[in-house]
Structures are given as C-alpha cells and as structure tokens.
Design a protein around this motif. Structure first.
Motif, short mmCIF file in Angstrom:
data_model
loop_
_atom_site.label_atom_id
_atom_site.label_comp_id
_atom_site.label_asym_id
_atom_site.label_seq_id
_atom_site.Cartn_x
_atom_site.Cartn_y
_atom_site.Cartn_z
N THR A 129 0.85 -1.19 0.00
CA THR A 129 0.00 0.00 0.00
C THR A 129 0.89 1.25 0.00
O THR A 129 2.03 1.19 -0.47
N LYS A 365 -10.82 4.80 -0.10
CA LYS A 365 -12.08 4.36 0.49
C LYS A 365 -13.12 4.02 -0.58
O LYS A 365 -14.11 3.34 -0.29
N LYS A 369 -13.27 -3.41 -1.76
CA LYS A 369 -12.74 -3.79 -0.44
C LYS A 369 -11.66 -4.85 -0.51
O LYS A 369 -10.83 -4.96 0.40
N ARG A 374 -6.01 -1.32 -0.76
CA ARG A 374 -6.97 -0.92 0.27
C ARG A 374 -6.87 -1.82 1.50
O ARG A 374 -6.93 -1.32 2.63
N GLU A 375 -6.68 -3.12 1.29
CA GLU A 375 -6.53 -4.02 2.43
C GLU A 375 -5.31 -3.64 3.27
O GLU A 375 -5.39 -3.55 4.50
N TYR A 377 -3.82 -0.72 3.28
CA TYR A 377 -4.09 0.62 3.79
C TYR A 377 -4.88 0.56 5.10
O TYR A 377 -4.54 1.23 6.08
N GLU A 378 -5.92 -0.26 5.12
CA GLU A 378 -6.77 -0.34 6.31
C GLU A 378 -6.06 -1.05 7.46
O GLU A 378 -6.31 -0.74 8.63
N GLU A 381 -3.80 1.67 8.81
CA GLU A 381 -4.62 2.68 9.47
C GLU A 381 -5.08 2.21 10.85
O GLU A 381 -5.21 3.01 11.78
N THR A 382 -5.32 0.90 10.96
CA THR A 382 -5.80 0.34 12.23
C THR A 382 -4.67 0.12 13.23
O THR A 382 -4.82 0.38 14.44
N LYS A 386 -2.21 6.91 12.01
CA LYS A 386 -2.74 7.03 10.65
C LYS A 386 -1.81 7.81 9.73
O LYS A 386 -1.77 7.58 8.52
N ASN A 444 -5.44 10.75 9.45
CA ASN A 444 -5.22 10.15 8.14
C ASN A 444 -4.72 11.24 7.20
O ASN A 444 -5.33 12.32 7.12
#
Length: 706
Positions: A129, A365, A369, A374-375, A377-378, A381-382, A386, A444
C-alpha cells in the motif's frame, strides 16, 4: 499519459517537491509500504524474512531503495512493528522518474514475488500500500472502468432508443455514427499527443461519455425532423435536404456554443481542467462536422427503412399526440404557472442539498474492499498512527548555518502543534544550511482534518521559523500538501468556470435569440438544473452507495456536462419554437403537434357527404368556423330531412340506422368513426336536429389540433 501533473508549476507543494529533489536528490522516489500482518497473534518474523529475501533476490527493476531487515538488529526491527506486534511495515521507494504505469508494473511484480514466497504460510498476510500501491491500483481501476463505462453507455443508449422509438435501426444508426466519430476523435487526439500535448487518462474517459451524449442528441434531432419531412416529400433526398435546412443551423450553433464554453477551461489553474479544453474542444469540432455531414448521410442512406416498422408515408401526417406526452404538453402550455411551480419546487428541494456537499480526498475508500492496496491501507490505518500512511516532508533552507540547538528546537516546536504525532530529522546538507524532516500526523493524511492542519502550518511558517531564530524558508512536500493545493485550486476554478461560462453562453444565446429575456431564461434553466442535479446526486450516492462525500472534481465536471447537454436541449427547443412562432401563436408554437390531417379529412368528408345526401331539393349547406380562444368550433348545418328527436341519442351508436328515409345507403358506422376521431383529437361533437327542419353538427377542437 500516466504521470500527468494536475497542479500548476507554481503550486506550493510542487515547488516544495522540486526543492526537496534539489537539496536531497535521492529521496524523492514514490514511497510504498510493504505490509505483513497476522490476524490473530504476533507476526512471524521468519515468514516475513523469507518473503523479503525473495523480493530482494529478484532485484526488481524500478525499486530505488528497500530496507533489508536481515541487516537490522532485533531492537531496530521493533520500530517497524505495530503496538500489538501483529503487523510489520517495511518502507520501499520506487524510481523517481517512473510514471504511474511503471509504478504499477513494479508494484505488481513485487506483489507477485511476495505472494509466491508466502504460499503455504497460514499466518502471514502480505500486501503493498502507500502512494506506490495506491497509484498502481488506481491506474488499473481506471482502465477497467473505461471499458465498463463505454459498454454500459452503449447498452443503456441502445435500450432507451429501442424502447422510445420502437425501431431497431433508429437505435443502431446513431450508435454507428457515434462509433465512427469516437474513432476519428481518438486518432486526432492521439496525433495531438504525439505533437506534444499532455493527455490525462481521466480526461479522455470523460470525453468519451460526453461524445456519446452529444452525438446521440444531434442524431435524435436530425432523424426526428427527417421523419417529419418524409411525410411531405416522396424523395428521401428532398426530405433530408429540407430537414437539414431546419436542423443544420441549430446543431451548428449548439455545438459552437459548447466549443466556445470549453475554451474557458484554459483559464483554470487546475491542469486537469485545462487539459480538458483542447481535447473536448477538438472533439466538439469533429462532432459538429459529423452532425451536418455523417449523420444526414447515414439516415439518407437507409431512408424510410430506418423507421421500420413505423415507416413514415408520403402524403400522410402521423403527428397525433402520444397518450402520455400529449396531456403533459397541454398542461405545460395551458397552465405554465402550475407546471413550472411543481418542477420549480422539486428542483429547489433537491438544490438545497448542495449545502450537504462534502469533499472526499481519501480515494482509497472508494476502492473495492478486496483490492490489495486498500486491504494494506486499512491494516496500517488500524495498527499504526494514521499519519504513517503518507508522512509529510518538511524542507528548511537558510542562508546561514543552522546549529544543532536550532535543529532540535524546530523539531520540538513542530511537535507542540496539535495532532502532530512525530517529527524526525532525516537529512541535512553538508553546509548545514538545509534540513529535511519527516512529520507524521495523528490524522489520516488524506483526511480533511490533515489538509486543514497542513494549510494552517503553511500559513504560519514565518512565525514558526521566527520562534526558533531561523531565517529562511520552509516548504511542505508530500501527499497532504498536494491535497491542500488541489482543494484551493479546485475551489478557485469552480467559481471562475461557472461565472465566465455563464457570461459567455448568455452572450451567445442573445446573439441566437435576439432576446435578452429568453437568453436569461435559458441560462437560468441550466444553472438551476446544475445545482438541482448536484444536490440530487449527492443524496443518491449517499442513499444508494453509502458515500457521504464526493471528489473535488465532481461539481466542475457536473457543470461541464450540464452546459454541454443543457445548451443542446435549449438551443434545439428554442430554434424549433422560433421556427413555429413565425406561423403560429405562442402557445401553438410551443405545442407544435398538429392533428392527423388524413383523419380530420375523413371527418369533414363524412359530415359534408351526409349534409349533401340527406338535403332537400334546392336545399343549402352552411359551414362555419368560430374562434373560441383555446378552442375552435366547426359547424355543419343543412336544410335536409332531419332526424327524429327520439333517435338523436343513438346516432353515434355503431351500426345504428335511423328511419328508412335516411338509410338508403351506408353501414351505420360513419358518425361512430367521426366521433372516435374527434375524441382522439381531444375534441367534442354534438348534434341537433328536427324532423323536416334540417340537422346541425358542432365539433369543438383544441386550436393546436388544426
């Protein structure tokens, strides 16, 4: 072009990146993040090491730098792990000269090698990512979307044309013309690109949709008038000649107005909009030429066959109102206040929703999904702060040497800012006059909050340096500062484009109509439609797709679409109105539709024949027409034998015959058919008669039916 620069060269973030490259030339490649994650428990370092060994051994072209964790001590590795030890991220930098396509190819190759090495691992997930991973996936999504968008557009247009006009050829001919124009436009734009014009992929995607819309619009206009003229001319060539005399000028004016409006985009500061001007301007020139040459040629080639199974026949008018649109037209013409008020209220309500307009800068976003970037990235982020997704680079340049105390003082001063998570010194020139920091935010980096914070820091740069006694300049580079500039440029361009295009189109409409009031009305419909469509669109994407924000480009592109299509419809409608106005009153000109000539002739023939057949020797027939405002009354009165009073109520019954003196000939269907035709034209018929005293028939028809 896949490395198109959207911001102007004078944008602060572009200047910052250029200066960062000047002072720290090896640090400006596109960053990526290799993400290793275990869903439950601590990350398996052995599996991470095996994946990294495979990637490093492949020596993938396009990678400028990647950290070899095998050379790091255990305590250093801990800095790359998340707080709960379930995730590990490893930075990667790609070649600074690589464009979006090359970045995507490099990321795909690294992902392929990493996933092959991870086969059989049940614990470790591997994703890529960061800006590099996002760029690669964005390009693939756009390329897939282009094909899907074109196919869906063709499918929807084909379905609508068949449903509305119920003729296969009428659906296929406009699409054939569109395909030819599309290919010609693509080749011409390709030549422009070869000549040095920068072409943005997203611009060509939007251009293709507008091309389809414009060509189909002009096709409908041309073939609708061609169908009319085929009723009046036996030769298809004569019919098209008269059709083009009526449609050629409006089509050319509509296209020319859009062409002129596109030139306003040259005044935009955002280069995506500037790029749109020459591309769609060229496309509109090709569409205009095709509309007065290719389209009439194709329809003339097919002639009446194009309208099968509803083939227009010479000498017969088939302009009877449709069951639905006839009453609608009558309501609009006869009660403009009511109909306009209803539409106005609907548009006002939807327009008010523009106050809920929010911009979305986090494009990830909107990705599917299951997309790798994106996977990853999330996960980042978690599991991390961020801001780690895309840190901001800060460059300090000074004419004087910067001391170690000042370096640390500036770092500490930046850390005191709200929502700044960390600040690290990552570069210093040999003369110690230039510094480079990496700043991570709590937000973020793609969020509105991060954008607002960077803008605030940038505006307070002088005070920031003054607080630590450094004389010089401060520049902010990276993803978030670019988003600051994009938002500012877009907000400025939206007002410039809307105001200048409105003024330009208003002038052009005045030249066409010679009426300031009509021009103002037409422009007002476009502006109201724009705000209403934008408000309704914001509501629908929230309800249907769950998005509570849109891209900053949406309002501008929506306005461009509304101008292109709205001007077409306005000019085409008004040109026909002005044509009809020469021979009709205003309401008649607006409604345009006329009664079926052949059917009404049947009515007059039947009534005159009856008056003649059942008249007395040396009797008389009187025919009168009276203008009653929106209606006209036609009266047939004779001095014939008349009808018994008790039989008058049955004269319109099917197969009914009166007393023998009136039944020498006939089937008993004449007046039944007459009544049906009159009612078809939204009229009324009445009969009065006295035995031996003659008969009078009144027919009342709306004026537009004559």
């Amino acid at each position: 072009m896949t490395n198109f620069q959207s911001l102007p060269n004078e944008a602060q973030s572009i200047i910052a990146n250029e200066k960062l490259e000047q002072y720290f030339p090896n640090d400006q490649g596109t960053p990526g993040i290799l993400v290793f994650h275990k869903e439950n428990g601590k990350i398996n370092l052995d599996e991470v090491a095996q994946i990294m060994d495979a990637i490093l051994a492949a020596d993938v072209a396009g990678i400028d730098e990647i950290i070899n964790i095998a050379n790091l001590p255990p305590q250093a590795l801990e800095a790359f792990k998340s707080e709960d030890k379930s995730t590990m991220i490893i930075p990667m930098t790609l070649d600074a000269a690589a464009d979006s396509r090359q970045i995507g190819e490099t990321v795909d190759k690294v992902a392929e090698i990493g996933n092959q090495a991870a086969q059989g691992f049940t614990d470790t997930q591997f994703r890529i990512t960061g800006p590099a991973g996002i760029v690669g996936d964005t390009l693939k999504l756009f390329e897939q979307a282009d094909f899907v968008l074109i196919m869906e557009t063709i499918g929807i247009i084909l379905l609508l044309l068949i449903v509305i006009y119920r003729s296969p050829l009428l659906a296929l001919i406009p699409l054939l013309a569109t395909a030819i124009v599309y290919q010609v436009a693509n080749q011409v734009i390709g030549l422009m690109g070869a000549g040095g014009l920068e072409i943005n992929n997203s611009t060509t995607s939007i251009m293709s949709i507008l091309l389809f819309a414009a060509v189909i619009d002009y096709s409908l206009f041309v073939f609708s008038r061609f169908r009319e003229e085929l009723n009046h001319h036996e030769s298809k060539y004569d019919a098209m000649k008269h059709a083009m005399r009526a449609t050629g000028k409006p089509v050319f004016l509509a296209g020319g107005t859009i062409f002129a409006a596109m030139l306003i985009l040259f005044l935009a500061s955002f280069r995506d909009y500037q790029n749109f001007a020459p591309i769609f301007g060229t496309t509109m020139a090709i569409i205009m030429l095709a509309s007065i040459t290719l389209l009439p040629a194709l329809f003339t080639m097919f002639g009446r066959k194009a309208f099968w199974p509803n083939v227009p026949k010479f000498g017969k008018s088939n302009e009877v109102k449709h069951g639905f649109w006839g009453p609608v037209a009558k309501l609009v013409v006869n009660k403009p206040g009511l109909s306009g008020g209803i539409v106005g209220i609907i548009m006002l309500v939807t327009a008010l929703n523009v106050f809920n307009l929010n911009y979305e800068f986090d494009t990830v976003k909107s990705f599917p999904k299951d997309l790798p970037s994106r996977e990853g990235y999330e996960i980042v982020e978690t599991q991390y702060k961020k801001g780690e997704l895309a840190p901001t680079s800060i460059l300090i340049t000074s004419d004087k040497t910067i001391s170690e105390d000042q370096i640390e003082a500036l770092r500490s001063r930046l850390l005191k800012e709200d929502n700044v998570a960390s600040v690290r010194l990552i570069g210093i020139t040999e003369d110690t006059k230039s510094l480079k920091y990496s700043m991570t935010l709590d937000f973020n980096p793609y969020s509105v909050e991060a954008i607002d914070l960077i803008k605030e820091l940038r505006n307070g740069s002088d005070d920031l340096l003054s607080d630590v006694n450094i004389t010089g300049e401060i520049h902010y580079g990276g993803v978030t500062p670019k988003l600051v500039d994009e938002r500012d440029a877009n907000n400025r361009d939206l007002w410039v484009i809307v105001v200048l295009e409105t003024l330009l189109i208003l002038v052009l409409l005045f030249v066409l109509t010679k009426s300031l009031r009509m021009s103002a009305y037409m422009m007002a419909t476009i502006l109201i439609s724009f705000v209403s469509a934008l408000g309704l669109g914001i509501f629908l994407i929230d309800v249907l797709f769950g998005y509570d924000a849109v891209s900053t480009r949406v309002p501008v592109y929506a306005f461009i679409f509304l101008v292109a299509l709205g001007i077409d419809y306005n000019i085409i409608l008004v040109s026909r109105f002005l044509e009809e106005r020469k021979a009709r009153k205003v309401k008649e000109a607006l409604e345009v539709y006329q009664g079926d000539k052949s059917l009404l002739e049947t009515v007059w023939d039947n009534l005159f024949t009856n008056a003649l057949k059942y008249n007395k020797p040396n009797g008389s027939i009187q025919i009168e027409m009276e203008d009653c405002g929106p209606y006209v009354t036609i009266q047939f009165k004779d001095t014939g034998i008349g009808i018994k009073e008790d039989e008058l109520s049955h004269v319109f019954d099917r197969f009914y015959r009166a007393e023998p003196s009136r039944t020498e000939e006939g089937t008993g269907l004449g007046l039944t058919i007459v009544k049906q035709i009159v009612e078809l034209h939204e009229g009324r018929i009445q009969v009065s008669s006295k035995l031996g005293g003659g008969t009078c028939v009144w027919i009342t028809l709306p004026r537009n039916e004559l």
